[in-house]
Design a protein around this motif. Structure first.
Motif, PDB file in Angstrom:
ATOM      1  N   MET A  33       0.519  -1.302   0.067  1.00  0.00           N
ATOM      2  CA  MET A  33      -0.195  -0.338  -0.133  1.00  0.00           C
ATOM      3  C   MET A  33       0.770   1.296  -0.397  1.00  0.00           C
ATOM      4  SD  MET A  33      -2.404  -0.537   3.242  1.00  0.00           S
ATOM      5  CE  MET A  33      -3.621   0.081   2.382  1.00  0.00           C
ATOM      6  N   ASP A  34       0.023   1.993  -0.526  1.00  0.00           N
ATOM      7  CA  ASP A  34       1.179   3.444  -0.067  1.00  0.00           C
ATOM      8  C   ASP A  34       0.682   4.414   1.215  1.00  0.00           C
ATOM      9  OD1 ASP A  34       0.960   6.319  -0.305  1.00  0.00           O
ATOM     10  OD2 ASP A  34       1.229   6.390  -2.244  1.00  0.00           O
ATOM     11  N   THR A  35       1.863   4.757   2.051  1.00  0.00           N
ATOM     12  CA  THR A  35       1.502   5.062   3.465  1.00  0.00           C
ATOM     13  C   THR A  35       0.251   6.498   3.190  1.00  0.00           C
ATOM     14  OG1 THR A  35       3.270   7.102   2.995  1.00  0.00           O
ATOM     15  CG2 THR A  35       3.991   4.364   4.382  1.00  0.00           C
ATOM     16  N   ASP A  36      -0.026   6.612   2.172  1.00  0.00           N
ATOM     17  CA  ASP A  36      -0.909   7.475   2.549  1.00  0.00           C
ATOM     18  C   ASP A  36      -2.157   7.520   2.391  1.00  0.00           C
ATOM     19  OD1 ASP A  36       0.973   9.969   2.177  1.00  0.00           O
ATOM     20  OD2 ASP A  36       1.048  10.275   0.864  1.00  0.00           O
ATOM     21  N   ASP A  37      -2.587   5.668   1.950  1.00  0.00           N
ATOM     22  CA  ASP A  37      -3.781   5.421   1.578  1.00  0.00           C
ATOM     23  C   ASP A  37      -4.312   5.361   3.106  1.00  0.00           C
ATOM     24  OD1 ASP A  37      -5.897   2.905   1.565  1.00  0.00           O
ATOM     25  OD2 ASP A  37      -4.794   2.467  -0.260  1.00  0.00           O
ATOM     26  N   PRO A  38      -6.166   5.984   2.812  1.00  0.00           N
ATOM     27  CA  PRO A  38      -6.763   6.026   4.012  1.00  0.00           C
ATOM     28  C   PRO A  38      -6.890   5.033   5.067  1.00  0.00           C
ATOM     29  CG  PRO A  38      -7.977   7.026   2.280  1.00  0.00           C
ATOM     30  CD  PRO A  38      -6.451   5.722   1.840  1.00  0.00           C
ATOM     31  N   ASP A  39      -6.736   3.751   4.399  1.00  0.00           N
ATOM     32  CA  ASP A  39      -6.778   2.619   4.787  1.00  0.00           C
ATOM     33  C   ASP A  39      -5.894   2.026   5.619  1.00  0.00           C
ATOM     34  OD1 ASP A  39      -9.045   1.692   3.919  1.00  0.00           O
ATOM     35  OD2 ASP A  39      -8.981   1.028   1.940  1.00  0.00           O
ATOM     36  N   PHE A  40      -4.416   2.685   5.452  1.00  0.00           N
ATOM     37  CA  PHE A  40      -3.019   2.685   5.578  1.00  0.00           C
ATOM     38  C   PHE A  40      -2.852   2.667   7.230  1.00  0.00           C
ATOM     39  CE2 PHE A  40       0.957   3.485   7.253  1.00  0.00           C
ATOM     40  CZ  PHE A  40       2.228   2.448   6.466  1.00  0.00           C
ATOM     41  N   MET A  41      -3.572   3.614   7.927  1.00  0.00           N
ATOM     42  CA  MET A  41      -2.833   3.491   9.385  1.00  0.00           C
ATOM     43  C   MET A  41      -4.089   2.999  10.185  1.00  0.00           C
ATOM     44  SD  MET A  41      -0.154   5.548   9.954  1.00  0.00           S
ATOM     45  CE  MET A  41      -0.274   5.666  11.572  1.00  0.00           C
ATOM     46  N   PRO A  42      -4.777   2.388   9.788  1.00  0.00           N
ATOM     47  CA  PRO A  42      -6.404   1.388  10.230  1.00  0.00           C
ATOM     48  C   PRO A  42      -5.237   0.875  10.699  1.00  0.00           C
ATOM     49  CG  PRO A  42      -7.560   3.227   9.477  1.00  0.00           C
ATOM     50  CD  PRO A  42      -5.959   3.265   8.725  1.00  0.00           C
ATOM     51  N   GLN A  43      -4.800   0.084   8.895  1.00  0.00           N
ATOM     52  CA  GLN A  43      -4.571  -1.951   9.289  1.00  0.00           C
ATOM     53  C   GLN A  43      -3.012  -1.168  10.472  1.00  0.00           C
ATOM     54  OE1 GLN A  43      -4.036  -2.874   5.069  1.00  0.00           O
ATOM     55  NE2 GLN A  43      -6.240  -2.389   4.842  1.00  0.00           N
ATOM     56  N   LEU A  44      -1.978  -0.561  10.171  1.00  0.00           N
ATOM     57  CA  LEU A  44      -1.047  -0.235  10.693  1.00  0.00           C
ATOM     58  C   LEU A  44      -0.928  -0.729  12.064  1.00  0.00           C
ATOM     59  CD1 LEU A  44       2.032   0.533  10.887  1.00  0.00           C
ATOM     60  CD2 LEU A  44       1.569   2.191  11.217  1.00  0.00           C
ATOM     61  N   LEU A  45      -2.401   0.375  12.098  1.00  0.00           N
ATOM     62  CA  LEU A  45      -2.791   0.661  13.842  1.00  0.00           C
ATOM     63  C   LEU A  45      -3.083  -1.037  14.733  1.00  0.00           C
ATOM     64  CD1 LEU A  45      -4.299   3.486  14.016  1.00  0.00           C
ATOM     65  CD2 LEU A  45      -1.549   3.116  15.616  1.00  0.00           C
ATOM     66  N   ALA A  46      -3.918  -1.822  13.825  1.00  0.00           N
ATOM     67  CA  ALA A  46      -4.124  -3.406  13.746  1.00  0.00           C
ATOM     68  C   ALA A  46      -2.732  -4.252  14.065  1.00  0.00           C
ATOM     69  CB  ALA A  46      -4.962  -3.816  13.410  1.00  0.00           C
ATOM     70  N   LEU A  47      -2.054  -3.795  13.263  1.00  0.00           N
ATOM     71  CA  LEU A  47      -0.506  -4.321  13.098  1.00  0.00           C
ATOM     72  C   LEU A  47       0.188  -4.164  14.313  1.00  0.00           C
ATOM     73  CD1 LEU A  47       1.630  -7.022  11.816  1.00  0.00           C
ATOM     74  CD2 LEU A  47       2.140  -4.500  10.603  1.00  0.00           C
ATOM     75  N   ARG A  48       0.116  -3.139  14.732  1.00  0.00           N
ATOM     76  CA  ARG A  48       0.943  -2.651  15.920  1.00  0.00           C
ATOM     77  C   ARG A  48       0.638  -3.365  17.332  1.00  0.00           C
ATOM     78  NH1 ARG A  48       2.592   3.123  17.816  1.00  0.00           N
ATOM     79  NH2 ARG A  48       3.988   1.862  19.811  1.00  0.00           N
ATOM     80  N   ALA A  49      -1.012  -3.511  17.457  1.00  0.00           N
ATOM     81  CA  ALA A  49      -1.249  -4.527  18.529  1.00  0.00           C
ATOM     82  C   ALA A  49      -0.676  -5.713  18.596  1.00  0.00           C
ATOM     83  CB  ALA A  49      -3.187  -3.928  18.493  1.00  0.00           C
ATOM     84  N   ASP A  50      -0.720  -5.921  17.382  1.00  0.00           N
ATOM     85  CA  ASP A  50      -0.795  -7.660  17.509  1.00  0.00           C
ATOM     86  C   ASP A  50       0.789  -7.734  17.344  1.00  0.00           C
ATOM     87  OD1 ASP A  50      -3.706  -8.570  16.783  1.00  0.00           O
ATOM     88  OD2 ASP A  50      -3.129  -8.353  13.956  1.00  0.00           O
ATOM     89  N   VAL A  51       1.240  -7.181  16.674  1.00  0.00           N
ATOM     90  CA  VAL A  51       2.800  -6.993  17.338  1.00  0.00           C
ATOM     91  C   VAL A  51       3.223  -6.996  18.589  1.00  0.00           C
ATOM     92  CG1 VAL A  51       5.255  -5.758  16.745  1.00  0.00           C
ATOM     93  CG2 VAL A  51       3.734  -7.195  14.754  1.00  0.00           C
ATOM     94  N   GLN A  52       2.760  -5.833  19.381  1.00  0.00           N
ATOM     95  CA  GLN A  52       2.535  -6.066  20.741  1.00  0.00           C
ATOM     96  C   GLN A  52       2.298  -7.272  21.780  1.00  0.00           C
ATOM     97  OE1 GLN A  52       1.969  -1.520  20.825  1.00  0.00           O
ATOM     98  NE2 GLN A  52       3.348  -0.648  20.861  1.00  0.00           N
TER      99      GLN A  52
END
Length: 195
Positions: A102-121
């Motif tokens: 994805m492009d990091t400016d895509d509106p779906d990028f941040m919600p998916q990144l935050l979900a990944l962050r929660a899983d990684v933590q």
């Protein structure tokens, strides 16, 4: 803090002769890079995300090659503990590969990144609780240092992205950049560990 100033494992000049300490510092680096990706925009976000992809790929692959085999062999119930971590890692790799496309400016990028962050933590906490504690208690300093060398070799030898000439361009496209990076990291760890 500017993106360039994000700390990384080894910046503190610690000797990195203990695999648990090294991996714990990398867990901190991963948290810092998630923070950086979240607070930056545009090209800075893209660069921070590239560094996050690289560190996650190298870190998880090194754990698969160094930590999980040790835990599987030496822990009571190690097989189940490792299978749980591997399932978490597979899910994270799938999410990371989707984000990487994805492009990091895509509106779906941040919600998916935050979900990944929660899983990684959550995954990192499970590793620290179930695997790292056991490793530190059940092995000697020479083995901790040997395992750290394997992790450090992966970190030093894995490129930010695979490059044609190291592998064919067609192979890079076929397996995807994250998968190719993980394959190169496995090779680096195995070489450093004498496998």
């Amino acid at each position: 803090m500017s993106p360039i100033d994000t700390p990384h494992a080894g910046d503190d000049n610690a000797p990195d002769d203990d695999v648990v300490s090294l991996l714990m510092r990398q867990h901190g680096d991963i948290r810092n890079l998630f923070d950086e990706v979240e607070r930056c925009t545009g090209d800075e976000r893209r660069e921070a995300f590239r560094r996050l992809v690289r560190l996650l790929a190298v870190h998880e692959t090194a754990e698969e090659e160094v930590v999980h085999p040790f835990a599987r062999r030496s822990m009571p119930g190690g097989e189940g503990v490792v299978e749980d971590r591997l399932a978490e890692e597979r899910a994270a790799k799938k999410a990371l590969a989707a984000l990487d496309g994805m492009d990091t400016d895509d509106p779906d990028f941040m919600p998916q990144l935050l979900a990944l962050r929660a899983d990684v933590q959550a995954h990192a906490r499970a590793e620290e609780r179930y695997e790292f504690t056991h490793i530190r208690r059940s092995t000697d300093s020479a083995r901790l240092a040997a395992m750290a060398r394997g992790v450090k070799a992966a970190e030093a030898m894995a490129p930010t992205r695979p490059h044609p000439g190291v592998e064919s361009a067609a192979a890079n496209i076929a397996v995807g950049p994250v998968a190719a990076l993980m394959d190169r990291t496995k090779d680096a760890v195995r070489k450093a560990m004498g496998h």
